[in-house]
Design a protein around this motif. Sequence first.
Motif, PDB file in Angstrom:
ATOM      1  N   ILE A   1      26.624  -5.472 -21.042  1.00 25.81           N
ATOM      2  CA  ILE A   1      25.421  -4.915 -20.411  1.00 25.81           C
ATOM      3  C   ILE A   1      24.779  -3.877 -21.326  1.00 25.81           C
ATOM      4  O   ILE A   1      23.562  -3.887 -21.556  1.00 25.81           O
ATOM      5  CB  ILE A   1      25.772  -4.285 -19.050  1.00 25.81           C
ATOM      6  N   ASP A   2      25.600  -2.986 -21.876  1.00 26.72           N
ATOM      7  CA  ASP A   2      25.090  -1.925 -22.737  1.00 26.72           C
ATOM      8  C   ASP A   2      24.437  -2.503 -23.989  1.00 26.72           C
ATOM      9  O   ASP A   2      23.424  -1.972 -24.470  1.00 26.72           O
ATOM     10  CB  ASP A   2      26.231  -0.984 -23.114  1.00 26.72           C
ATOM     11  N   ASN A   3      24.975  -3.578 -24.501  1.00 23.12           N
ATOM     12  CA  ASN A   3      24.379  -4.225 -25.670  1.00 23.12           C
ATOM     13  C   ASN A   3      22.989  -4.755 -25.347  1.00 23.12           C
ATOM     14  O   ASN A   3      22.056  -4.631 -26.161  1.00 23.12           O
ATOM     15  CB  ASN A   3      25.283  -5.366 -26.148  1.00 23.12           C
ATOM     16  N   GLU A   4      22.837  -5.337 -24.149  1.00 19.66           N
ATOM     17  CA  GLU A   4      21.514  -5.829 -23.736  1.00 19.66           C
ATOM     18  C   GLU A   4      20.545  -4.676 -23.503  1.00 19.66           C
ATOM     19  O   GLU A   4      19.349  -4.785 -23.807  1.00 19.66           O
ATOM     20  CB  GLU A   4      21.630  -6.691 -22.476  1.00 19.66           C
ATOM     21  N   ILE A   5      21.052  -3.567 -22.974  1.00 18.22           N
ATOM     22  CA  ILE A   5      20.209  -2.384 -22.780  1.00 18.22           C
ATOM     23  C   ILE A   5      19.691  -1.887 -24.135  1.00 18.22           C
ATOM     24  O   ILE A   5      18.508  -1.538 -24.274  1.00 18.22           O
ATOM     25  CB  ILE A   5      20.997  -1.273 -22.058  1.00 18.22           C
ATOM     26  N   LYS A   6      20.546  -1.868 -25.137  1.00 17.26           N
ATOM     27  CA  LYS A   6      20.129  -1.422 -26.465  1.00 17.26           C
ATOM     28  C   LYS A   6      19.071  -2.342 -27.055  1.00 17.26           C
ATOM     29  O   LYS A   6      18.163  -1.884 -27.767  1.00 17.26           O
ATOM     30  CB  LYS A   6      21.347  -1.337 -27.387  1.00 17.26           C
ATOM     31  N   LYS A   7      19.144  -3.636 -26.740  1.00 25.75           N
ATOM     32  CA  LYS A   7      18.117  -4.580 -27.204  1.00 25.75           C
ATOM     33  C   LYS A   7      16.771  -4.291 -26.544  1.00 25.75           C
ATOM     34  O   LYS A   7      15.715  -4.422 -27.174  1.00 25.75           O
ATOM     35  CB  LYS A   7      18.544  -6.017 -26.915  1.00 25.75           C
ATOM     36  N   VAL A   8      16.799  -3.912 -25.257  1.00 28.53           N
ATOM     37  CA  VAL A   8      15.559  -3.530 -24.569  1.00 28.53           C
ATOM     38  C   VAL A   8      14.956  -2.300 -25.243  1.00 28.53           C
ATOM     39  O   VAL A   8      13.749  -2.249 -25.519  1.00 28.53           O
ATOM     40  CB  VAL A   8      15.820  -3.249 -23.070  1.00 28.53           C
ATOM     41  N   LYS A   9      15.798  -1.303 -25.504  1.00 25.66           N
ATOM     42  CA  LYS A   9      15.331  -0.076 -26.153  1.00 25.66           C
ATOM     43  C   LYS A   9      14.699  -0.385 -27.506  1.00 25.66           C
ATOM     44  O   LYS A   9      13.607   0.134 -27.837  1.00 25.66           O
ATOM     45  CB  LYS A   9      16.502   0.890 -26.314  1.00 25.66           C
ATOM     46  N   LEU A  10      15.342  -1.250 -28.285  1.00 28.04           N
ATOM     47  CA  LEU A  10      14.823  -1.612 -29.605  1.00 28.04           C
ATOM     48  C   LEU A  10      13.497  -2.361 -29.466  1.00 28.04           C
ATOM     49  O   LEU A  10      12.562  -2.128 -30.252  1.00 28.04           O
ATOM     50  CB  LEU A  10      15.840  -2.472 -30.344  1.00 28.04           C
ATOM     51  N   ALA A  11      13.398  -3.249 -28.493  1.00 24.59           N
ATOM     52  CA  ALA A  11      12.159  -4.000 -28.290  1.00 24.59           C
ATOM     53  C   ALA A  11      10.999  -3.058 -27.976  1.00 24.59           C
ATOM     54  O   ALA A  11       9.879  -3.243 -28.477  1.00 24.59           O
ATOM     55  CB  ALA A  11      12.337  -5.014 -27.159  1.00 24.59           C
ATOM     56  N   ILE A  12      11.252  -2.048 -27.152  1.00 24.20           N
ATOM     57  CA  ILE A  12      10.204  -1.081 -26.812  1.00 24.20           C
ATOM     58  C   ILE A  12       9.797  -0.293 -28.048  1.00 24.20           C
ATOM     59  O   ILE A  12       8.604  -0.072 -28.300  1.00 24.20           O
ATOM     60  CB  ILE A  12      10.684  -0.146 -25.688  1.00 24.20           C
ATOM     61  N   GLU A  13      10.780   0.124 -28.851  1.00 26.78           N
ATOM     62  CA  GLU A  13      10.483   0.883 -30.064  1.00 26.78           C
ATOM     63  C   GLU A  13       9.678   0.045 -31.047  1.00 26.78           C
ATOM     64  O   GLU A  13       8.715   0.536 -31.654  1.00 26.78           O
ATOM     65  CB  GLU A  13      11.787   1.347 -30.716  1.00 26.78           C
ATOM     66  N   GLU A  14      10.050  -1.218 -31.210  1.00 22.07           N
ATOM     67  CA  GLU A  14       9.401  -2.077 -32.208  1.00 22.07           C
ATOM     68  C   GLU A  14       8.015  -2.540 -31.773  1.00 22.07           C
ATOM     69  O   GLU A  14       7.118  -2.709 -32.603  1.00 22.07           O
ATOM     70  CB  GLU A  14      10.294  -3.282 -32.509  1.00 22.07           C
ATOM     71  N   THR A  15       7.825  -2.776 -30.484  1.00 17.52           N
ATOM     72  CA  THR A  15       6.545  -3.323 -30.003  1.00 17.52           C
ATOM     73  C   THR A  15       5.576  -2.254 -29.513  1.00 17.52           C
ATOM     74  O   THR A  15       4.380  -2.500 -29.411  1.00 17.52           O
ATOM     75  CB  THR A  15       6.779  -4.296 -28.837  1.00 17.52           C
ATOM     76  N   GLU A  16       6.106  -1.063 -29.172  1.00 16.81           N
ATOM     77  CA  GLU A  16       5.315   0.025 -28.592  1.00 16.81           C
ATOM     78  C   GLU A  16       4.668  -0.384 -27.264  1.00 16.81           C
ATOM     79  O   GLU A  16       3.621   0.153 -26.878  1.00 16.81           O
ATOM     80  CB  GLU A  16       4.263   0.536 -29.576  1.00 16.81           C
ATOM     81  N   ILE A  17       5.286  -1.327 -26.582  1.00 17.55           N
ATOM     82  CA  ILE A  17       4.849  -1.674 -25.234  1.00 17.55           C
ATOM     83  C   ILE A  17       5.117  -0.482 -24.321  1.00 17.55           C
ATOM     84  O   ILE A  17       6.200   0.097 -24.335  1.00 17.55           O
ATOM     85  CB  ILE A  17       5.604  -2.918 -24.719  1.00 17.55           C
ATOM     86  N   ARG A  18       4.119  -0.139 -23.515  1.00 16.52           N
ATOM     87  CA  ARG A  18       4.269   0.986 -22.590  1.00 16.52           C
ATOM     88  C   ARG A  18       4.899   0.502 -21.290  1.00 16.52           C
ATOM     89  O   ARG A  18       4.462  -0.496 -20.707  1.00 16.52           O
ATOM     90  CB  ARG A  18       2.906   1.616 -22.312  1.00 16.52           C
ATOM     91  N   VAL A  19       5.910   1.206 -20.837  1.00 17.48           N
ATOM     92  CA  VAL A  19       6.714   0.749 -19.699  1.00 17.48           C
ATOM     93  C   VAL A  19       6.624   1.752 -18.549  1.00 17.48           C
ATOM     94  O   VAL A  19       6.702   2.965 -18.744  1.00 17.48           O
ATOM     95  CB  VAL A  19       8.186   0.560 -20.118  1.00 17.48           C
ATOM     96  N   GLY A  20       6.452   1.212 -17.349  1.00 17.45           N
ATOM     97  CA  GLY A  20       6.517   2.006 -16.122  1.00 17.45           C
ATOM     98  C   GLY A  20       7.258   1.219 -15.064  1.00 17.45           C
ATOM     99  O   GLY A  20       7.797   0.144 -15.331  1.00 17.45           O
TER     100      GLY A  20
END
Length: 301
Positions: A93-112
Motif C-alpha cells: 500500500i505504501d509503495n502505491e501511495i509513494k507512486k501517487v505522490k510522485l505522479a502529483i510532483e511530476e504532473t503538477e496536477i492540483r488535487v482536492g
Amino acid sequence: MNLSLCCISNILSEKDIKFRTMTFKSFSSKSRRESLEKLSGIIANNFLVTEKTIRHCAANNIKGYRISSDVCPIINHPEVNLSLEELPNFKLIDNEIKKVKLAIEETEIRVGAHPSEYISLTSENENVINNSIKDLEQHADIFNRIGLSESHYNPLNIHIRKEGDPDQLCNIFMKNFERLSVGVKSRLVLENNDTGNTWDVCTLKKHFWRQHNIPITFDNLHHKMLNNGVSHCDAFFDAYETWNDIIPIFHYSEGKNNGRAHKDMADELPENFGKEVLFDVELKSKDIAILDILRRLENDN
C-alpha cells in the motif's frame, strides 16, 4: 479554461482500471484475517488507480483531480478501526501511495477532495460529529501521505448540512472546527448549497469568511437553485474574493430538466468571468464530458 476531474475516469473504467470497494457486510462475512487481506488488496488497487488517473489527467490537459473519498473503504468503521500501517501488506500500500505522490510532483496536477455528504459539523448527534471528524482526519492523513500542502490550495470541501439560524449554526460549527487537526483546518472550505434556503454564497461568506477566514466554493448549479436574487456573476466574485491569493476550485455542472440531477454532458460552458479558476466538472460522463468541453473551447479559439 482549467478543468478538474471528479474521482472516476470513465475512459479508464472502460479499460478496467477502476476503484474497488468493500462494505462492512462483506467484511464481516469472512474471517477477520481473510477480510483484512482482501481490504489491503482493495486499498492498494485504489491508490494504483489514483496514480493512473492523475497521469491520465495530465496526458489530456485536465489540470486537476478530485481524489475519491472511498480510496480506503471501511477502515474507520467502529468494528474495523485500523490505521493503514496496521493492515496486512502495508508495504505494498505504501509503495502505491509513494507512486501517487510522485505522479502529483511530476504532473503538477492540483488535487482536492469532497468528503462524504454525511459529514456534518452542525449535527445534534455526537456520534455524527465524531464520525465526521474521523472521516475528515482520514482525508487529511491521505493528503499528508501523498505530499499535498496544508493549505486551501489542496482543499477539503464540505457543506453545512443543517438549516436554521445562521448565527447559531456557525457557532456550533466553529466549536467543532476547533476539535480538528491543523491538517484539516488548514484545508477546509465550504460550498454553497440548495437543499434548504440558508446556505447561499452570501450567507456563507458573511458567517464563515468574514468572521473566520474560511474560503467559499462557488457551485453554479447550487447557485441556480438557491440564489436569493444574487446574480451568477456577483456570487462568483463574492466567492472568488474569499480565496485570497489562491486560485479557487469551483464546481461546474448542469441540471437535467432544470433540476438538481446532473446531466451527462455539458450543453453550455463554464463561465470564469476572465478570472483564473479551476472547475471541478461534476457532469456524469466525467472525463468524456471534460474532453468534449476542451474540444469545444479549442474550436471556439
